[in-house]
Enzyme design. Structure first.
Site, mmCIF file in Angstrom:
data_model
loop_
_atom_site.group_PDB
_atom_site.id
_atom_site.type_symbol
_atom_site.label_atom_id
_atom_site.label_comp_id
_atom_site.label_asym_id
_atom_site.label_seq_id
_atom_site.Cartn_x
_atom_site.Cartn_y
_atom_site.Cartn_z
ATOM 1 N N THR A 131 -4.713 2.045 -0.509
ATOM 2 C CA THR A 131 -5.183 3.169 0.292
ATOM 3 C C THR A 131 -4.468 4.419 -0.203
ATOM 4 O OG1 THR A 131 -5.467 1.690 2.186
ATOM 5 C CG2 THR A 131 -5.485 4.050 2.634
ATOM 6 N N VAL A 173 1.767 8.882 -9.033
ATOM 7 C CA VAL A 173 2.545 8.508 -7.861
ATOM 8 C C VAL A 173 4.008 8.877 -8.109
ATOM 9 C CG1 VAL A 173 3.358 6.532 -6.506
ATOM 10 C CG2 VAL A 173 0.956 6.691 -7.175
ATOM 11 N N MET A 230 0.958 8.952 -2.213
ATOM 12 C CA MET A 230 1.393 8.202 -1.063
ATOM 13 C C MET A 230 0.505 6.979 -0.882
ATOM 14 S SD MET A 230 3.324 8.402 1.788
ATOM 15 C CE MET A 230 3.596 6.701 1.913
ATOM 16 N N PRO A 231 0.369 6.150 -1.873
ATOM 17 C CA PRO A 231 -0.457 4.950 -1.698
ATOM 18 C C PRO A 231 0.207 3.934 -0.766
ATOM 19 C CG PRO A 231 -0.162 5.463 -4.023
ATOM 20 C CD PRO A 231 0.786 6.323 -3.262
ATOM 21 N N LEU A 232 -0.638 3.192 -0.078
ATOM 22 C CA LEU A 232 -0.221 2.056 0.728
ATOM 23 C C LEU A 232 -0.960 0.850 0.160
ATOM 24 C CD1 LEU A 232 1.250 0.905 3.215
ATOM 25 C CD2 LEU A 232 -0.778 1.518 4.554
#
Length: 125
Positions: free
Chosen positions: A71, A34, A1-3
């Site tokens: 993030t 991911v 769940m990268p931002l």
């Protein structure tokens, strides 16, 4: 769940910016496992007066430098994070043609309970 937040100088065409999205996403898929379609990314363009960089750490950067801040959950290993850097630079070199010297990546960690991805719920807590 990268931002992911990407910053660059204003003036690049849409295809260039889309290629950045695609290359960063591909690098994350290959190194951070991911999931498919897990794409939460922004690009912010800055006028020259609002965008500064230097040649610190012996790296001669150009006006094409991109700052990439990713993030992620604090469950990623050091090896996974380190493995992300080279493919990111290589893929951005292939498309849209950014020099490796101009790829600046920062990985931030956040505990799972700090995320809500919709509906006001803490899906990962």
């Amino acid at each position: 769940m990268p931002l992911i937040h990407i910053s660059l100088r204003a003036g690049k065409p849409e295809a260039y910016r889309q290629a950045i999205f695609d290359s960063v996403y591909r690098a994350m898929r290959e190194t951070l496992d991911v999931p498919e379609d897990d794409q939460f990314m922004t690009i912010a363009e800055h006028e020259a007066a609002n965008f500064r960089y230097g040649d610190a750490y012996g790296i001669a950067r150009s006006d094409d430098v991109v700052f990439i801040q990713i993030t992620v959950f604090n469950t990623r290993t050091s090896e996974q994070k380190k493995a992300l850097f080279r493919p990111t630079a290589e893929l951005l070199g292939e498309s849209p043609g950014i020099r490796p010297e101009d790829v600046f990546v920062n990985v931030l960690e956040s505990a799972k309970e700090n995320w809500s991805v919709g509906h006001g719920l803490a899906q990962f807590a």
